[in-house]
Design an enzyme around this catalytic site. Structure first.
Site, short mmCIF file in Angstrom:
data_model
loop_
_atom_site.label_atom_id
_atom_site.label_comp_id
_atom_site.label_asym_id
_atom_site.label_seq_id
_atom_site.Cartn_x
_atom_site.Cartn_y
_atom_site.Cartn_z
N TYR A 85 2.93 12.12 -8.79
CA TYR A 85 2.34 10.80 -8.54
C TYR A 85 1.72 10.75 -7.14
O TYR A 85 0.60 10.27 -6.95
CB TYR A 85 3.41 9.74 -8.69
N LYS B 272 -2.27 10.08 -6.06
CA LYS B 272 -2.73 8.98 -5.21
C LYS B 272 -3.41 9.50 -3.94
O LYS B 272 -4.35 8.87 -3.43
CB LYS B 272 -1.56 8.06 -4.87
N SER C 156 -1.73 4.06 -3.25
CA SER C 156 -0.35 3.77 -2.91
C SER C 156 -0.02 4.26 -1.50
O SER C 156 -0.52 5.30 -1.07
CB SER C 156 0.59 4.44 -3.91
N ASN D 69 -7.52 0.53 -11.78
CA ASN D 69 -6.12 0.14 -11.60
C ASN D 69 -5.16 0.88 -12.52
O ASN D 69 -4.00 1.11 -12.14
CB ASN D 69 -5.99 -1.36 -11.87
N ARG E 40 -1.10 -6.07 -17.60
CA ARG E 40 0.23 -6.23 -16.98
C ARG E 40 0.16 -6.05 -15.47
O ARG E 40 -0.79 -5.49 -14.94
CB ARG E 40 1.22 -5.21 -17.54
N GLY F 168 -6.68 -1.21 -17.05
CA GLY F 168 -5.25 -1.50 -17.09
C GLY F 168 -4.90 -2.89 -16.64
O GLY F 168 -4.03 -3.08 -15.78
#
Length: 250
Positions: free
Chosen positions: A155, A159, A142, A92, A17, A14
């Site tokens: 999410y 993580k 995160s 990532n 960006r 990834g």
């Protein structure tokens, strides 16, 4: 001791960006040869290829949908064919959405978990034959895994799973000299933030900057700096760790 990264081989998932792009460019500027992947064609991919060409080195930007096991296998085969080995793997690529738990569809749960956890499992598994002594696996986690946040249960769970996976793999792969760590990010200022309507963007900048000890958001290249540390001999005795790159956010 210097970073000693020139000529090392890395895969960053990834990387077209945001944080991934910052990591790719930071590694390339440090002399690392990088393969990265993207899911959708666009100007971000084209501009990354141009920047990497200007930096110099043996870099490759390829398409891969990491929720497709066949694509993951093909991506690692590409690494084997082009590099013959990997010294650094950076997981990532990620997915996120904001949905109240009571309304969270099963397919959205799977989309986020498959991208954030299952893809990491597959990437590392297929990378193992390419990883040798002193190699480094880094997953982008995160801060939310520790604190939780409403509407992001799926999410947050994904993580948090990375932390447990990292701890187990660090012990399992340690005898082979492979180090495995997580970077727990705070709020990083990327193009996604700048694409928001001005009022919303300013509000987020002010709100989250006020929550950090440094009084500002992070930058992708600062995440890249932490990756450089974990990829280098400077961190030879660091494994199974969650390293916070969050500006002291509370």
């Amino acid at each position: 001791m210097e970073l000693s990264l020139k000529g090392r081989k890395a895969l960053v998932t990834g990387g077209s960006r945001g944080v991934g792009r910052g990591i790719v460019l930071t590694l390339a500027r440090a002399g690392v040869d990088v393969i990265t992947c993207y899911r959708q064609e666009g100007e971000a991919v084209d501009s990354l290829q141009r920047e990497l060409k200007q930096i110099g080195g043996d870099h490759h930007v390829v398409r891969a949908d990491l929720t497709d096991p066949a694509d993951v296998e093909a991506l690692l085969a590409e690494c084997a064919n082009r590099f013959g080995r990997l010294d650094v793997v950076v997981n990532n690529a990620g997915a996120i959405s904001h949905i109240p738990y009571a309304d969270l569809p099963l397919d959205e749960w799977h989309r986020v978990v498959d991208t954030n956890v299952t893809a990491v499992f597959l990437v590392i598994k297929h990378a193992l034959p390419l990883l040798g002594e002193d190699s480094s696996v880094i997953s982008i986690g995160s801060k939310v895994a520790e604190v939780g946040i409403p509407t992001r249960a799926h999410y947050t769970a994904s993580k948090a799973a990375l932390v447990g996976l990292t701890r187990s793999l660090a012990k399992e792969l340690g005898p082979r000299g492979i180090r495995v760590n997580v970077l727990a990010l705070g709020v990083i200022e990327t193009e996604a933030l700048h694409a928001l309507p001005e009022e919303q963007r300013i509000g987020m900048l002010e709100r989250y900057s006020a929550k950090t000890a440094l009084g500002r958001l992070g930058r992708p290249e600062e995440v890249g700096g932490a990756v450089l540390f974990l990829a280098s001999p400077l961190s030879k005795y660091v494994t199974g760790a969650t390293v916070h790159v969050d500006g002291g956010i509370s």
